[in-house]
Design a protein around this motif. Structure first.
Motif, mmCIF file in Angstrom:
data_model
loop_
_atom_site.group_PDB
_atom_site.id
_atom_site.type_symbol
_atom_site.label_atom_id
_atom_site.label_comp_id
_atom_site.label_asym_id
_atom_site.label_seq_id
_atom_site.Cartn_x
_atom_site.Cartn_y
_atom_site.Cartn_z
ATOM 1 N N GLY A 163 10.900 3.891 8.127
ATOM 2 C CA GLY A 163 11.829 4.005 7.006
ATOM 3 C C GLY A 163 11.111 4.090 5.673
ATOM 4 N N GLN A 164 10.055 3.298 5.504
ATOM 5 C CA GLN A 164 9.321 3.293 4.245
ATOM 6 C C GLN A 164 8.595 4.610 4.028
ATOM 7 O OE1 GLN A 164 9.895 1.058 2.195
ATOM 8 N NE2 GLN A 164 8.210 0.692 0.794
ATOM 9 N N PHE A 165 8.046 5.187 5.091
ATOM 10 C CA PHE A 165 7.381 6.487 4.976
ATOM 11 C C PHE A 165 8.387 7.560 4.556
ATOM 12 C CE2 PHE A 165 6.341 10.614 6.839
ATOM 13 C CZ PHE A 165 5.110 10.850 6.251
ATOM 14 N N LEU A 166 9.557 7.570 5.205
ATOM 15 C CA LEU A 166 10.583 8.564 4.870
ATOM 16 C C LEU A 166 11.078 8.388 3.433
ATOM 17 C CD1 LEU A 166 12.673 8.596 8.179
ATOM 18 C CD2 LEU A 166 10.984 10.281 7.414
ATOM 19 N N LEU A 167 11.226 7.133 3.007
ATOM 20 C CA LEU A 167 11.628 6.868 1.631
ATOM 21 C C LEU A 167 10.574 7.385 0.662
ATOM 22 C CD1 LEU A 167 13.534 5.458 -0.436
ATOM 23 C CD2 LEU A 167 12.213 3.360 -0.032
ATOM 24 N N SER A 168 9.302 7.174 0.986
ATOM 25 C CA SER A 168 8.214 7.621 0.114
ATOM 26 C C SER A 168 8.220 9.135 -0.063
ATOM 27 C CB SER A 168 6.862 7.183 0.682
ATOM 28 O OG SER A 168 6.771 5.772 0.732
ATOM 29 N N ARG A 169 8.663 9.848 0.976
ATOM 30 C CA ARG A 169 8.723 11.311 0.897
ATOM 31 C C ARG A 169 10.113 11.794 0.491
ATOM 32 N NH1 ARG A 169 5.347 14.208 -0.575
ATOM 33 N NH2 ARG A 169 6.294 15.974 0.508
ATOM 34 N N LYS A 170 10.976 10.887 0.083
ATOM 35 C CA LYS A 170 12.347 11.197 -0.357
ATOM 36 C C LYS A 170 13.127 11.983 0.688
ATOM 37 C CE LYS A 170 12.857 10.830 -5.339
ATOM 38 N NZ LYS A 170 13.220 11.523 -6.587
ATOM 39 N N LYS A 171 12.985 11.580 1.940
ATOM 40 C CA LYS A 171 13.765 12.186 3.010
ATOM 41 C C LYS A 171 15.112 11.468 3.102
ATOM 42 C CE LYS A 171 10.700 15.168 4.349
ATOM 43 N NZ LYS A 171 10.943 16.631 4.157
ATOM 44 N N ALA A 231 0.831 -1.209 0.000
ATOM 45 C CA ALA A 231 0.000 0.000 0.000
ATOM 46 C C ALA A 231 0.867 1.262 0.000
ATOM 47 C CB ALA A 231 -0.928 -0.006 1.210
ATOM 48 N N VAL A 232 1.907 1.262 0.841
ATOM 49 C CA VAL A 232 2.789 2.428 0.916
ATOM 50 C C VAL A 232 3.565 2.600 -0.388
ATOM 51 C CG1 VAL A 232 4.781 3.433 2.102
ATOM 52 C CG2 VAL A 232 2.971 2.325 3.426
ATOM 53 N N SER A 233 3.886 1.497 -1.053
ATOM 54 C CA SER A 233 4.616 1.578 -2.325
ATOM 55 C C SER A 233 3.776 2.253 -3.405
ATOM 56 C CB SER A 233 5.041 0.182 -2.786
ATOM 57 O OG SER A 233 6.011 -0.361 -1.919
ATOM 58 N N VAL A 234 2.484 1.959 -3.409
ATOM 59 C CA VAL A 234 1.597 2.631 -4.371
ATOM 60 C C VAL A 234 1.580 4.130 -4.085
ATOM 61 C CG1 VAL A 234 -0.795 2.858 -5.162
ATOM 62 C CG2 VAL A 234 0.171 0.580 -4.738
ATOM 63 N N TRP A 235 1.454 4.483 -2.795
ATOM 64 C CA TRP A 235 1.476 5.894 -2.398
ATOM 65 C C TRP A 235 2.843 6.523 -2.695
ATOM 66 C CZ3 TRP A 235 4.009 8.331 1.939
ATOM 67 C CH2 TRP A 235 3.626 9.666 2.146
ATOM 68 N N GLY A 236 3.914 5.805 -2.362
ATOM 69 C CA GLY A 236 5.263 6.319 -2.612
ATOM 70 C C GLY A 236 5.508 6.569 -4.085
ATOM 71 N N TRP A 237 4.987 5.690 -4.927
ATOM 72 C CA TRP A 237 5.138 5.851 -6.378
ATOM 73 C C TRP A 237 4.512 7.167 -6.833
ATOM 74 C CZ3 TRP A 237 4.122 1.009 -9.929
ATOM 75 C CH2 TRP A 237 4.780 1.187 -11.155
ATOM 76 N N THR A 238 3.306 7.444 -6.345
ATOM 77 C CA THR A 238 2.636 8.705 -6.723
ATOM 78 C C THR A 238 3.378 9.903 -6.138
ATOM 79 O OG1 THR A 238 1.111 8.631 -4.827
ATOM 80 C CG2 THR A 238 0.392 7.559 -6.853
ATOM 81 N N GLN A 239 3.928 9.736 -4.919
ATOM 82 C CA GLN A 239 4.675 10.835 -4.302
ATOM 83 C C GLN A 239 5.912 11.174 -5.122
ATOM 84 O OE1 GLN A 239 3.947 12.744 -1.276
ATOM 85 N NE2 GLN A 239 2.032 11.914 -2.059
ATOM 86 N N TRP A 240 6.658 10.167 -5.523
ATOM 87 C CA TRP A 240 7.881 10.412 -6.299
ATOM 88 C C TRP A 240 7.578 11.076 -7.634
ATOM 89 C CZ3 TRP A 240 12.693 6.810 -6.134
ATOM 90 C CH2 TRP A 240 13.112 6.672 -4.812
ATOM 91 N N LEU A 241 6.450 10.723 -8.221
ATOM 92 C CA LEU A 241 6.102 11.285 -9.535
ATOM 93 C C LEU A 241 5.441 12.655 -9.443
ATOM 94 C CD1 LEU A 241 4.746 8.098 -11.357
ATOM 95 C CD2 LEU A 241 6.920 9.260 -11.772
ATOM 96 N N ARG A 242 4.583 12.872 -8.403
ATOM 97 C CA ARG A 242 3.780 14.105 -8.366
ATOM 98 C C ARG A 242 3.679 14.719 -6.972
ATOM 99 N NH1 ARG A 242 1.619 14.042 -13.317
ATOM 100 N NH2 ARG A 242 1.116 12.037 -14.281
ATOM 101 N N GLY A 243 4.560 14.318 -6.050
ATOM 102 C CA GLY A 243 4.438 14.786 -4.671
ATOM 103 C C GLY A 243 5.201 16.056 -4.349
#
Length: 201
Positions: free
Chosen positions: A140-148, A71-83
């Motif tokens: 860690g996964q949340f921070l990665l999703s936000r590119k911290k 679930a977080v990977s789907v969100w992270g994918w959108t964050q990296w592209l349009r976040g």
């Protein structure tokens, strides 16, 4: 051959399922270091396979974590592209002091909750370590999703402890994978530091 059938690879006891999961996970981290958004696709595939590997080893926190990772990977994918600003691609950034405090509280709270749940409702023999590392992995996964940038520090700490846990659970190939993850997380830290420095010039 069954996905969970025992086999020996390079002198290590493993299964086809663990072997494929291993390969997908390495590709995921390599693409993360390069800030390539396709990492999230490999993360989803690897997580789904590792859920089965961990459930078989009675690491239920880690098994359940894999579905959260999907679930977080789907969100992270959108964050990296349009976040980013104005829905642009997300750029590497750093946590403020408040962010560090929030992440520490989230890790502690998650650890206490997961340890209690695993000890009460499952037959795992390592509820506290499983809960601690599961909570840390979520941070860690949340921070990665936000590119911290600091996501790599969290992963270094978590992965070092995971090596010991997986050796204890006789998941030798996965222990080797996480030792490799420690080295890759160090490389990711350096790579993202350079990217951040280039942005500030």
């Amino acid at each position: 051959m069954r996905p969970d059938a025992p086999l020996v690879w390079l002198g290590l006891s493993t299964t086809p399922l663990e072997l494929v999961s291993f390969a997908l996970a390495v590709i995921t981290v390599w693409l993360n270091i390069r800030q390539n958004h396709w990492a999230w696709l490999f993360s989803i595939l690897s997580s789904l396979l590792y859920a089965a590997v961990f459930a078989d080893a009675r690491l239920y926190g880690d098994a359940g974590l894999q579905f959260v990772f999907v679930a977080v990977s789907v969100w992270g994918w959108t964050q990296w592209l349009r976040g980013g600003d104005q829905h642009q691609a997300l750029q590497v950034s750093q946590l403020a002091a408040r962010g560090w405090a929030i992440m520490a509280v989230a890790w502690l709270g998650g650890w206490l909750l997961l340890s209690w749940f695993l000890q009460r409702y499952t037959d795992t023999d390592v509820p506290h370590m499983d809960g601690f590392l599961t909570a840390g992995s979520l941070v860690g996964q949340f921070l990665l999703s936000r590119k911290k940038l600091e996501n790599w520090l969290v992963w270094i700490a978590v992965d070092v402890l995971y090596v010991g846990l997986y050796l204890y659970k006789h998941l030798t190939l996965t222990a080797i994978l996480y030792a490799l993850f420690v080295l890759m997380a160090m490389a990711g830290w350096r790579s993202w530091q350079r990217a951040l420095a280039d942005m500030r010039r």
